[in-house]
Design a protein around this motif. Sequence first.
Motif, PDB file in Angstrom:
ATOM      1  N   ASP A 138       0.855  -1.188   0.000  1.00 11.58           N
ATOM      2  CA  ASP A 138       0.000   0.000   0.000  1.00 11.58           C
ATOM      3  C   ASP A 138       0.892   1.239   0.000  1.00 11.58           C
ATOM      4  OD1 ASP A 138      -2.255  -1.621   0.106  1.00 11.58           O
ATOM      5  OD2 ASP A 138      -2.280  -1.630   2.293  1.00 11.58           O
ATOM      6  N   SER A 141       0.226   4.402   2.307  1.00 12.27           N
ATOM      7  CA  SER A 141       0.195   4.300   3.770  1.00 12.27           C
ATOM      8  C   SER A 141       1.504   4.783   4.379  1.00 12.27           C
ATOM      9  CB  SER A 141      -0.065   2.857   4.208  1.00 12.27           C
ATOM     10  OG  SER A 141      -1.359   2.439   3.853  1.00 12.27           O
ATOM     11  N   GLU A 143       3.578   7.938   7.113  1.00 14.23           N
ATOM     12  CA  GLU A 143       3.628   9.348   7.515  1.00 14.23           C
ATOM     13  C   GLU A 143       4.345  10.157   6.439  1.00 14.23           C
ATOM     14  OE1 GLU A 143       5.055  12.224  11.214  1.00 14.23           O
ATOM     15  OE2 GLU A 143       6.021  10.280  10.917  1.00 14.23           O
ATOM     16  N   THR A 152      -0.691  11.593   8.159  1.00 13.80           N
ATOM     17  CA  THR A 152      -0.730  10.136   8.270  1.00 13.80           C
ATOM     18  C   THR A 152      -1.815   9.616   7.337  1.00 13.80           C
ATOM     19  OG1 THR A 152       0.006  10.186  10.572  1.00 13.80           O
ATOM     20  CG2 THR A 152      -1.062   8.177   9.809  1.00 13.80           C
ATOM     21  N   LEU A 153      -1.418   8.790   6.362  1.00 16.78           N
ATOM     22  CA  LEU A 153      -2.360   8.211   5.413  1.00 16.78           C
ATOM     23  C   LEU A 153      -2.488   6.709   5.648  1.00 16.78           C
ATOM     24  CD1 LEU A 153      -1.406   9.947   2.024  1.00 16.78           C
ATOM     25  CD2 LEU A 153      -3.273  10.534   3.582  1.00 16.78           C
ATOM     26  N   ASN A 154      -3.703   6.211   5.487  1.00 15.59           N
ATOM     27  CA  ASN A 154      -3.975   4.771   5.601  1.00 15.59           C
ATOM     28  C   ASN A 154      -4.680   4.324   4.330  1.00 15.59           C
ATOM     29  OD1 ASN A 154      -3.147   4.329   8.496  1.00 15.59           O
ATOM     30  ND2 ASN A 154      -4.744   5.870   8.812  1.00 15.59           N
ATOM     31  N   GLN A 155      -4.129   3.332   3.652  1.00 10.51           N
ATOM     32  CA  GLN A 155      -4.687   2.841   2.406  1.00 10.51           C
ATOM     33  C   GLN A 155      -5.214   1.421   2.576  1.00 10.51           C
ATOM     34  OE1 GLN A 155      -1.926   2.809  -0.874  1.00 10.51           O
ATOM     35  NE2 GLN A 155      -3.431   2.045  -2.347  1.00 10.51           N
ATOM     36  N   THR A 156      -6.447   1.206   2.135  1.00 10.24           N
ATOM     37  CA  THR A 156      -7.042  -0.129   2.093  1.00 10.24           C
ATOM     38  C   THR A 156      -7.605  -0.313   0.699  1.00 10.24           C
ATOM     39  OG1 THR A 156      -7.625   0.003   4.443  1.00 10.24           O
ATOM     40  CG2 THR A 156      -8.698  -1.701   3.128  1.00 10.24           C
ATOM     41  N   ILE A 160      -8.669   5.631   0.773  1.00 12.48           N
ATOM     42  CA  ILE A 160      -7.663   6.360   1.542  1.00 12.48           C
ATOM     43  C   ILE A 160      -8.337   7.178   2.638  1.00 12.48           C
ATOM     44  CG2 ILE A 160      -5.803   8.052   1.459  1.00 12.48           C
ATOM     45  CD1 ILE A 160      -5.094   5.670  -0.183  1.00 12.48           C
ATOM     46  N   THR A 161      -7.811   7.085   3.852  1.00  7.22           N
ATOM     47  CA  THR A 161      -8.196   7.988   4.931  1.00  7.22           C
ATOM     48  C   THR A 161      -6.918   8.570   5.520  1.00  7.22           C
ATOM     49  OG1 THR A 161      -8.192   6.205   6.572  1.00  7.22           O
ATOM     50  CG2 THR A 161     -10.300   6.722   5.504  1.00  7.22           C
ATOM     51  N   GLY A 162      -7.042   9.718   6.179  1.00 10.40           N
ATOM     52  CA  GLY A 162      -5.841  10.308   6.755  1.00 10.40           C
ATOM     53  C   GLY A 162      -6.145  11.503   7.623  1.00 10.40           C
ATOM     54  N   GLN A 177     -10.203  12.108   3.286  1.00  4.98           N
ATOM     55  CA  GLN A 177     -10.898  10.885   2.884  1.00  4.98           C
ATOM     56  C   GLN A 177     -11.079  10.893   1.374  1.00  4.98           C
ATOM     57  OE1 GLN A 177     -14.627  10.264   4.858  1.00  4.98           O
ATOM     58  NE2 GLN A 177     -14.841   8.172   4.124  1.00  4.98           N
TER      59      GLN A 177
END
Length: 231
Positions: A138, A141, A143, A152-156, A160-162, A177
């Motif tokens: 990902d 994802s 910092e 801070t990003l989170n990928q699924t 994407i959310t952050g 988002q």
Amino acid sequence: MKKIVYTGFILAMALFFGVMAIADETPDKEAAGEEAWAGTWSDANFTVIIEQNGSEITATGIPHENTQYIPFLLSGVISDDGTTLLTVMKTTGILNIVLSDDQMEYSGIQTVDPELCSGKHCSHTYHATRNGSLLGGDVWSGEWVTPNGSITLNQTGNAITGTYYSFIDPEFLQELQGSASEDGKSLFLNWSTSEAVNFILSDDDMHLIENECGDEEIANGEICFNLTKQG
């Protein structure tokens, strides 16, 4: 002793009537109604237009041309004694960014919601550098560091959310988002901010001063509102 007591009595009466006279001359903020808060207010950075409906207010803040700030909305309520305004400051918009070939940087454009903004303050360039090495598949994802804060990003999958954290104001948060493109090289994100900002109304009803924002906050680079009523 009697003379002292008598003099004290006269002084007390004089003070009593003096206070009554001052009270008659002092504006009653509650009685002033909409005149105390509604209107156009300005400081070195912003012009803020406030509309009032009873104890509730809504407002739009527009940055001056010589600043790099972005427009915002305020909504809130006036305290029962009419001296304090308790608000939430919000901004919204979109962010389009593209990943570098080595997947260690990204750049793009942040645009303010067009309902809030028109002109040169609507868009700003954006650049961030990955903090650390690429982990897993990902690619988004992790910092990312900007000149003014970290993201801070989170990928699924493609989702994407952050959250953006400001170096200047630790309480400031920007929620992100959105989604990645099919090739994974670019992002389209919606962003929004929400921050509590409270104001005190001066005795002459001519100044809105941000509460809990003083010399220390200014030294740290924070914006402190000190608005003067126009017209």
